[in-house]
Design an enzyme around this catalytic site. Structure first.
Site, short mmCIF file in Angstrom:
data_model
loop_
_atom_site.label_atom_id
_atom_site.label_comp_id
_atom_site.label_asym_id
_atom_site.label_seq_id
_atom_site.Cartn_x
_atom_site.Cartn_y
_atom_site.Cartn_z
N GLU A 1 19.58 11.08 7.46
CA GLU A 1 20.06 10.07 8.76
C GLU A 1 21.54 10.45 9.14
O GLU A 1 22.41 9.76 8.61
CB GLU A 1 20.11 8.67 8.06
CG GLU A 1 18.43 8.26 7.74
CD GLU A 1 18.12 7.13 6.89
OE1 GLU A 1 17.11 6.63 6.66
OE2 GLU A 1 19.26 6.42 6.74
N HIS B 1 20.45 7.95 2.88
CA HIS B 1 18.98 8.77 3.00
C HIS B 1 19.60 10.15 3.73
O HIS B 1 20.44 9.97 4.83
CB HIS B 1 18.21 8.27 3.86
CG HIS B 1 17.60 7.08 3.07
ND1 HIS B 1 17.32 5.70 3.56
CD2 HIS B 1 16.95 7.13 1.61
CE1 HIS B 1 16.46 5.23 2.67
NE2 HIS B 1 16.41 5.87 1.70
N HIS C 1 22.30 3.03 7.69
CA HIS C 1 21.31 4.08 7.88
C HIS C 1 21.16 4.29 9.22
O HIS C 1 21.46 3.74 10.02
CB HIS C 1 19.97 3.29 7.26
CG HIS C 1 20.02 3.10 5.57
ND1 HIS C 1 19.31 3.64 4.77
CD2 HIS C 1 20.96 2.26 4.55
CE1 HIS C 1 19.60 3.52 3.62
NE2 HIS C 1 20.74 2.59 3.46
N ARG D 1 14.69 12.91 2.48
CA ARG D 1 15.27 11.63 2.54
C ARG D 1 15.93 11.14 1.19
O ARG D 1 17.03 10.74 1.05
CB ARG D 1 14.34 10.63 2.71
CG ARG D 1 14.26 9.09 2.35
CD ARG D 1 13.36 8.28 2.75
NE ARG D 1 13.24 7.08 2.13
CZ ARG D 1 13.49 5.93 2.75
NH1 ARG D 1 13.72 6.04 4.30
NH2 ARG D 1 13.45 4.58 2.35
N GLU E 1 20.91 -0.20 10.88
CA GLU E 1 20.00 0.99 11.07
C GLU E 1 20.53 1.39 12.55
O GLU E 1 20.33 0.65 13.42
CB GLU E 1 18.59 0.43 11.30
CG GLU E 1 17.99 0.29 9.96
CD GLU E 1 17.22 1.51 9.43
OE1 GLU E 1 17.85 2.80 9.18
OE2 GLU E 1 15.92 1.60 9.36
N1 LIG Z 1 16.83 -3.82 1.08
C1 LIG Z 1 16.66 -2.86 1.77
N2 LIG Z 1 17.36 -2.95 3.17
C2 LIG Z 1 16.92 -2.02 4.17
C3 LIG Z 1 15.94 -1.25 4.21
C4 LIG Z 1 15.56 -0.46 5.26
C5 LIG Z 1 16.01 1.09 4.85
C6 LIG Z 1 16.00 1.87 6.34
SE1 LIG Z 1 15.99 3.70 6.33
C7 LIG Z 1 14.94 1.73 3.82
O1 LIG Z 1 13.87 1.89 4.16
O2 LIG Z 1 15.66 2.30 2.86
C8 LIG Z 1 15.40 -1.17 3.00
C9 LIG Z 1 15.46 -2.05 1.79
CL1 LIG Z 1 14.58 -2.00 0.58
ZN LIG Z 2 17.85 5.12 5.37
ZN LIG Z 3 16.17 4.16 8.32
#
Ligand SMILES: Nc1ncc(C[C@H](C[SeH])C(=O)O)cc1Cl
Ligand SMILES: [Zn+2]
Ligand SMILES: [Zn+2]
Ligand SMILES: [Zn+2]
Length: 305
Positions: free
Chosen positions: A68, A65, A193, A123, A267
């Site tokens: 980030e 993203h 992330h 993002r 994260e």
């Molecule tokens: N499989 C996954 N693992 C972590 C996340 C959290 C991240 C945090 Se920015 C997101 O929302 O894309 C989201 C998903 Cl779909």
């Molecule tokens: Zn992210």
């Molecule tokens: Zn995040």
């Protein structure tokens, strides 16, 4: 020299990757895994002793993203820490002698450039969506893991747009192709992330526990304890769905279902005070503490081959 304690532009990161790999040919090799939508080359750095060999590997990406920014900084930090402590840090030396780390410093290059030049809070990718004036797909909703069933949008204007199909984004396709091709050696997948201070593992696309839930949980607890040992930074770990939110199409879930057992989403800092705009003064402490978590996971992988 390269400043690891500030946020660097894509041009600077790209130049750094070329120079650090050519300066350390016995520890780093650089390869392309394909281009982005706007035509930038996605270069992967392979870190490990005798890069020609095929040792068990950890794959780590940053910059999924665009906004980030601390994550881009962490991948640079990791590569530098690896090569500069090889030979002096027994732990890192052991890891690099017996494993390889594939590091993708910036997954979403087009988006990262866009945050530097146009919109700091961008993002998604920067691909054109047919039939819409809205740009981009959320690459972490674009993988073939419960694709677009939950926690994702089929509206191209949404920040969690899942794309027109799984791997619709060339960046996702490039990454998935590399991991599919190398899945026999890739034992762990780490995707970095920000923000929230979490260490997540499958599944996010469903509440069912992963087959390896107990091991993934215990390793994550060890990793966040290692992280906390440095500055006391508190993380929470757990399956994505219950720990953050149910969401489908994530790269960690996809890698796990492909057979990469140790699949984690970090994260990083903080918990919301600065959020994506984490001050540069926090780059060093964030990266140093995160090194401990990554090394913990890598050591577990090595001890459980
Ligand atoms: N499989 C996954 N693992 C972590 C996340 C959290 C991240 C945090 Se920015 C997101 O929302 O894309 C989201 C998903 Cl779909
Ligand atoms: Zn992210
Ligand atoms: Zn995040
Ligand atoms: Zn250090």
């Amino acid at each position: 020299g390269h400043d690891y304690t500030k946020y660097n532009s894509w041009a600077t990161i790209n130049d750094w990757a070329i120079s650090i790999s050519s300066a350390n040919p016995d520890l780093i090799s650089r390869q392309s895994i394909g281009n982005t939508y706007e035509g930038r080359t996605m270069h992967l750095l392979k870190i490990g002793k005798n890069t020609g060999s095929n040792k068990p590997a950890v794959f780590m990406d940053c910059g999924f993203h665009a906004r980030e920014w601390i994550t881009h900084a962490f991948c640079q930090w990791f590569v530098n820490e690896a090569v500069s402590t090889y030979g002096s840090d027994p732990d890192m030396t052991n890891l690099l002698d017996r494993m390889d780390f594939f590091v993708l410093p910036v997954f979403n290059i087009d988006g990262y450039e866009y945050t530097w030049n146009r919109d700091r809070m961008w993002r998604k990718t920067r691909s054109k969506n047919s039939g819409s004036s809205c740009i981009g797909t959320d690459p972490n909703r674009n993988f073939n893991a419960g694709w677009c069933t939950v926690g994702a949008s089929s509206n191209p204007c949404s920040d969690t747009y899942c794309g027109s199909s799984p791997e619709s984004e060339i960046e996702s396709k490039n990454l998935a192709n590399f991991i599919r091709t190398n899945k026999s050696v890739i034992k762990a997948y780490l995707t970095v992330h920000s923000y929230s201070q979490l260490l997540l593992f499958p599944y996010s696309y469903k509440y069912d526990l992963a087959a390896h839930h107990s091991e993934l949980m215990s390793v994550s607890q060890g990793a966040i304890a290692a992280l906390r040992s440095l500055y006391g930074t508190k993380y929470t770990s757990g399956p994505g769905a219950a720990t953050i939110y149910p969401a489908a199409g994530g790269s960690d879930d996809w890698a796990y279902d492909l057979g990469v057992k140790y699949s984690y989403t970090f994260e990083l800092r903080d918990e919301g005070r600065y959020g994506f705009l984490l001050p540069e003064s926090q780059i060093k402490p964030t990266c140093e503490e995160t090194m401990l978590a990554v090394k913990y996971i890598a050591n577990h992988v090595l001890n459980n081959l």
